[in-house]
Scaffold this motif. Structure first.
Motif, PDB file in Angstrom:
ATOM      1  N   PRO A  69       0.803  -1.229   0.000  1.00  0.00           N
ATOM      2  CA  PRO A  69       0.000   0.000   0.000  1.00  0.00           C
ATOM      3  C   PRO A  69       0.836   1.280   0.000  1.00  0.00           C
ATOM      4  O   PRO A  69       0.488   2.246  -0.669  1.00  0.00           O
ATOM      5  CB  PRO A  69      -0.825  -0.117   1.285  1.00  0.00           C
ATOM      6  N   VAL A  70       1.928   1.288   0.753  1.00  0.00           N
ATOM      7  CA  VAL A  70       2.758   2.491   0.813  1.00  0.00           C
ATOM      8  C   VAL A  70       3.387   2.775  -0.548  1.00  0.00           C
ATOM      9  O   VAL A  70       3.366   3.908  -1.042  1.00  0.00           O
ATOM     10  CB  VAL A  70       3.843   2.349   1.899  1.00  0.00           C
ATOM     11  N   SER A  71       3.922   1.740  -1.182  1.00  0.00           N
ATOM     12  CA  SER A  71       4.509   1.898  -2.516  1.00  0.00           C
ATOM     13  C   SER A  71       3.455   2.341  -3.525  1.00  0.00           C
ATOM     14  O   SER A  71       3.722   3.187  -4.393  1.00  0.00           O
ATOM     15  CB  SER A  71       5.141   0.577  -2.979  1.00  0.00           C
ATOM     16  N   ALA A  72       2.259   1.771  -3.417  1.00  0.00           N
ATOM     17  CA  ALA A  72       1.179   2.126  -4.330  1.00  0.00           C
ATOM     18  C   ALA A  72       0.824   3.595  -4.204  1.00  0.00           C
ATOM     19  O   ALA A  72       0.724   4.318  -5.206  1.00  0.00           O
ATOM     20  CB  ALA A  72      -0.043   1.253  -4.057  1.00  0.00           C
ATOM     21  N   LEU A  73       0.647   4.066  -2.971  1.00  0.00           N
ATOM     22  CA  LEU A  73       0.263   5.454  -2.768  1.00  0.00           C
ATOM     23  C   LEU A  73       1.353   6.409  -3.233  1.00  0.00           C
ATOM     24  O   LEU A  73       1.065   7.472  -3.801  1.00  0.00           O
ATOM     25  CB  LEU A  73      -0.065   5.693  -1.300  1.00  0.00           C
ATOM     26  N   TYR A  74       2.614   6.045  -3.009  1.00  0.00           N
ATOM     27  CA  TYR A  74       3.712   6.917  -3.439  1.00  0.00           C
ATOM     28  C   TYR A  74       3.754   7.013  -4.959  1.00  0.00           C
ATOM     29  O   TYR A  74       3.868   8.105  -5.526  1.00  0.00           O
ATOM     30  CB  TYR A  74       5.052   6.394  -2.907  1.00  0.00           C
ATOM     31  N   ARG A  75       3.631   5.881  -5.632  1.00  0.00           N
ATOM     32  CA  ARG A  75       3.677   5.892  -7.093  1.00  0.00           C
ATOM     33  C   ARG A  75       2.484   6.627  -7.689  1.00  0.00           C
ATOM     34  O   ARG A  75       2.627   7.425  -8.620  1.00  0.00           O
ATOM     35  CB  ARG A  75       3.729   4.465  -7.627  1.00  0.00           C
ATOM     36  N   ILE A  76       1.298   6.362  -7.171  1.00  0.00           N
ATOM     37  CA  ILE A  76       0.097   7.028  -7.677  1.00  0.00           C
ATOM     38  C   ILE A  76       0.159   8.526  -7.444  1.00  0.00           C
ATOM     39  O   ILE A  76      -0.191   9.326  -8.318  1.00  0.00           O
ATOM     40  CB  ILE A  76      -1.161   6.431  -7.004  1.00  0.00           C
ATOM     41  N   GLY A  77       0.627   8.911  -6.269  1.00  0.00           N
ATOM     42  CA  GLY A  77       0.607  10.325  -5.900  1.00  0.00           C
ATOM     43  C   GLY A  77       1.735  11.163  -6.464  1.00  0.00           C
ATOM     44  O   GLY A  77       1.536  12.358  -6.727  1.00  0.00           O
ATOM     45  N   PHE A  78       2.915  10.555  -6.681  1.00  0.00           N
ATOM     46  CA  PHE A  78       4.087  11.379  -6.985  1.00  0.00           C
ATOM     47  C   PHE A  78       4.826  11.022  -8.274  1.00  0.00           C
ATOM     48  O   PHE A  78       5.707  11.767  -8.695  1.00  0.00           O
ATOM     49  CB  PHE A  78       5.067  11.319  -5.810  1.00  0.00           C
ATOM     50  N   SER A  79       4.485   9.927  -8.919  1.00  0.00           N
ATOM     51  CA  SER A  79       5.234   9.534 -10.124  1.00  0.00           C
ATOM     52  C   SER A  79       4.761  10.270 -11.375  1.00  0.00           C
ATOM     53  O   SER A  79       5.483  10.342 -12.371  1.00  0.00           O
ATOM     54  CB  SER A  79       5.098   8.023 -10.363  1.00  0.00           C
ATOM     55  N   GLY A  80       3.543  10.798 -11.349  1.00  0.00           N
ATOM     56  CA  GLY A  80       2.989  11.436 -12.538  1.00  0.00           C
ATOM     57  C   GLY A  80       2.433  10.436 -13.538  1.00  0.00           C
ATOM     58  O   GLY A  80       1.959  10.822 -14.611  1.00  0.00           O
ATOM     59  N   GLU A  81       2.467   9.149 -13.225  1.00  0.00           N
ATOM     60  CA  GLU A  81       1.964   8.114 -14.125  1.00  0.00           C
ATOM     61  C   GLU A  81       0.455   7.948 -13.962  1.00  0.00           C
ATOM     62  O   GLU A  81      -0.116   8.303 -12.931  1.00  0.00           O
ATOM     63  CB  GLU A  81       2.641   6.774 -13.822  1.00  0.00           C
ATOM     64  N   VAL A  82      -0.156   7.393 -14.985  1.00  0.00           N
ATOM     65  CA  VAL A  82      -1.549   6.969 -14.911  1.00  0.00           C
ATOM     66  C   VAL A  82      -1.584   5.489 -15.269  1.00  0.00           C
ATOM     67  O   VAL A  82      -0.674   4.986 -15.933  1.00  0.00           O
ATOM     68  CB  VAL A  82      -2.456   7.772 -15.866  1.00  0.00           C
ATOM     69  N   PRO A  83      -2.602   4.759 -14.843  1.00  0.00           N
ATOM     70  CA  PRO A  83      -2.666   3.335 -15.181  1.00  0.00           C
ATOM     71  C   PRO A  83      -2.669   3.111 -16.690  1.00  0.00           C
ATOM     72  O   PRO A  83      -3.155   3.940 -17.458  1.00  0.00           O
ATOM     73  CB  PRO A  83      -3.995   2.885 -14.554  1.00  0.00           C
ATOM     74  N   GLU A  84      -2.131   1.982 -17.095  1.00  0.00           N
ATOM     75  CA  GLU A  84      -2.087   1.653 -18.519  1.00  0.00           C
ATOM     76  C   GLU A  84      -3.500   1.367 -19.041  1.00  0.00           C
ATOM     77  O   GLU A  84      -4.273   0.636 -18.429  1.00  0.00           O
ATOM     78  CB  GLU A  84      -1.195   0.432 -18.735  1.00  0.00           C
ATOM     79  N   THR A  85      -3.817   1.940 -20.187  1.00  0.00           N
ATOM     80  CA  THR A  85      -5.116   1.711 -20.815  1.00  0.00           C
ATOM     81  C   THR A  85      -5.107   0.376 -21.554  1.00  0.00           C
ATOM     82  O   THR A  85      -4.183   0.105 -22.320  1.00  0.00           O
ATOM     83  CB  THR A  85      -5.434   2.831 -21.820  1.00  0.00           C
ATOM     84  N   PRO A  86      -6.096  -0.483 -21.318  1.00  0.00           N
ATOM     85  CA  PRO A  86      -6.162  -1.758 -22.050  1.00  0.00           C
ATOM     86  C   PRO A  86      -6.150  -1.519 -23.556  1.00  0.00           C
ATOM     87  O   PRO A  86      -6.966  -0.765 -24.086  1.00  0.00           O
ATOM     88  CB  PRO A  86      -7.490  -2.357 -21.575  1.00  0.00           C
ATOM     89  N   ARG A  87      -5.241  -2.176 -24.251  1.00  0.00           N
ATOM     90  CA  ARG A  87      -5.049  -1.912 -25.674  1.00  0.00           C
ATOM     91  C   ARG A  87      -6.227  -2.328 -26.524  1.00  0.00           C
ATOM     92  O   ARG A  87      -6.460  -1.766 -27.598  1.00  0.00           O
ATOM     93  CB  ARG A  87      -3.771  -2.622 -26.155  1.00  0.00           C
ATOM     94  N   TRP A  88      -6.986  -3.329 -26.092  1.00  0.00           N
ATOM     95  CA  TRP A  88      -8.049  -3.861 -26.936  1.00  0.00           C
ATOM     96  C   TRP A  88      -9.309  -3.002 -26.952  1.00  0.00           C
ATOM     97  O   TRP A  88     -10.192  -3.204 -27.780  1.00  0.00           O
ATOM     98  CB  TRP A  88      -8.403  -5.285 -26.524  1.00  0.00           C
ATOM     99  N   LEU A  89      -9.396  -2.016 -26.062  1.00  0.00           N
ATOM    100  CA  LEU A  89     -10.563  -1.149 -26.042  1.00  0.00           C
ATOM    101  C   LEU A  89     -10.633  -0.288 -27.303  1.00  0.00           C
ATOM    102  O   LEU A  89      -9.612   0.042 -27.906  1.00  0.00           O
ATOM    103  CB  LEU A  89     -10.536  -0.243 -24.808  1.00  0.00           C
TER     104      LEU A  89
END
Length: 321
Positions: A206-226
């Motif tokens: 959870p700690v790693s998740a919150l740090y990456r979500i909050g501070f990395s500037g990344e967004v989740p990968e969009t499923p390619r097949w959509l």
């Protein structure tokens, strides 16, 4: 009105959910129970549900209190959770079904937001499938009324709650948790419907998740097949700046969901919601936590449901350093 407790159909960190039968009608309901001393979240959920009236929100059915137990009665949803629905379809839903359920989730959220309420924990396990096959928002234990409510999208709550991998960047940074955070979670739930996994499957801590979500500037990968339309809709949900995210009302006007027909005739296969046994895993039909034949009286009763719960991470207890 009396009810008789049956088998346990769900367990979480704060409550246990049982299938129950109304006496003497025989109607099925769901009863969420916990120790009275630990019933803060359940009492909060009761307070919110008792004020709700929408076909896209699980229906409230009353509550009862004993010397040791707090019981919340709700509509029984024989389709289980949206998470169960994903598993029933091989681990992911096709785009037709994603549109179908996304439309209903947004209608439920728009109702909550119009009433000044932030859900704070939207995900597939907190969306239930009713006897009509439609999606209904459930589990309002983390929900909160906004502290600021105006036309400029400046909404915030001072306490943070939810499931880390479904949290918006501003929530992970402990800045605000408003209507826009629920919209981010809708985007995460679309990814979950499309892939069968949470939007950050590689993050287990959870700690790693919150740090990456909050501070990395990344967004989740969009499923390619959509489709391109679906990807564009997803981008409206997952803009990093909460002020740039579309609202539930705006998203309902997007072409991805605006023309969805709320009928199972749009599906190729039939949906059987006739029996709880067709949708609930036998492994969780466990009644060891509560007596099979105990009878209880509740303050009010309408029509009802079931609930799957999951461990909820309370961010106010998490220090990011």
């Amino acid at each position: 009105m009396e009810w008789r407790r049956g088998p346990v159909i769900g367990r979480g960190s704060t409550a246990t959910v049982s299938l129950a039968t109304v006496v003497p009608s025989g109607e099925h309901i769901a009863v969420k129970s916990t120790e009275l001393s630990k019933s803060e979240f359940l009492q909060r959920e009761q307070n919110f549900l008792s004020k709700m009236n929408s076909p896209y929100i699980i229906k409230y059915g009353g509550f009862s209190v004993t010397e040791e137990t707090y019981n919340l009665c709700m509509e029984f949803a024989p389709g289980g959770s949206l998470f169960d629905e994903i598993q029933r379809h091989g681990g992911r839903l096709n785009e037709q079904r994603i549109k179908f359920y996304t439309s209903q989730i947004l209608k439920g959220l728009n109702y909550l937001h119009m009433n000044g309420l932030v859900h704070c924990d939207i995900k597939s396990k907190n969306i239930l499938i009713g006897k009509d096959g439609f999606a209904k928002i459930a589990d309002l234990g983390c929900a909160k009324f906004v502290e600021k409510f105006d036309d400029n999208k400046n909404f915030a709550v001072s306490e943070f709650c939810g499931t880390p991998v479904f949290m918006a960047p501003e929530v992970a940074r402990r800045e605000e948790q408003g209507f826009a955070a629920d919209i981010w979670a809708v985007g995460c739930t679309i990814i979950e419907m499309a892939t069968g996994t949470n939007p950050w499957p590689e993050l287990n801590d959870p700690v790693s998740a919150l740090y990456r979500i909050g501070f990395s500037g990344e967004v989740p990968e969009t499923p390619r097949w959509l489709s391109g339309e679906a990807k564009e809709f997803l981008r409206k949900c997952m803009r990093k700046d909460p002020n740039e995210r579309w609202t539930a009302k705006e998203l309902l006007e997007h072409s991805f969901v605006s023309e969805v027909i709320e009928s199972h005739s749009c599906f190729n296969e039939e949906v059987d919601m006739s029996s709880p046994c067709t949708v609930l895993h036998q492994g969780i039909w466990d009644s060891t936590l509560s007596p099979e034949n105990s009878t209880h009286r509740v303050s009010s009763l309408n029509s009802f449901r079931r609930k799957d719960s999951e461990i909820v991470w309370k961010c106010r207890k998490l220090e990011l350093g």
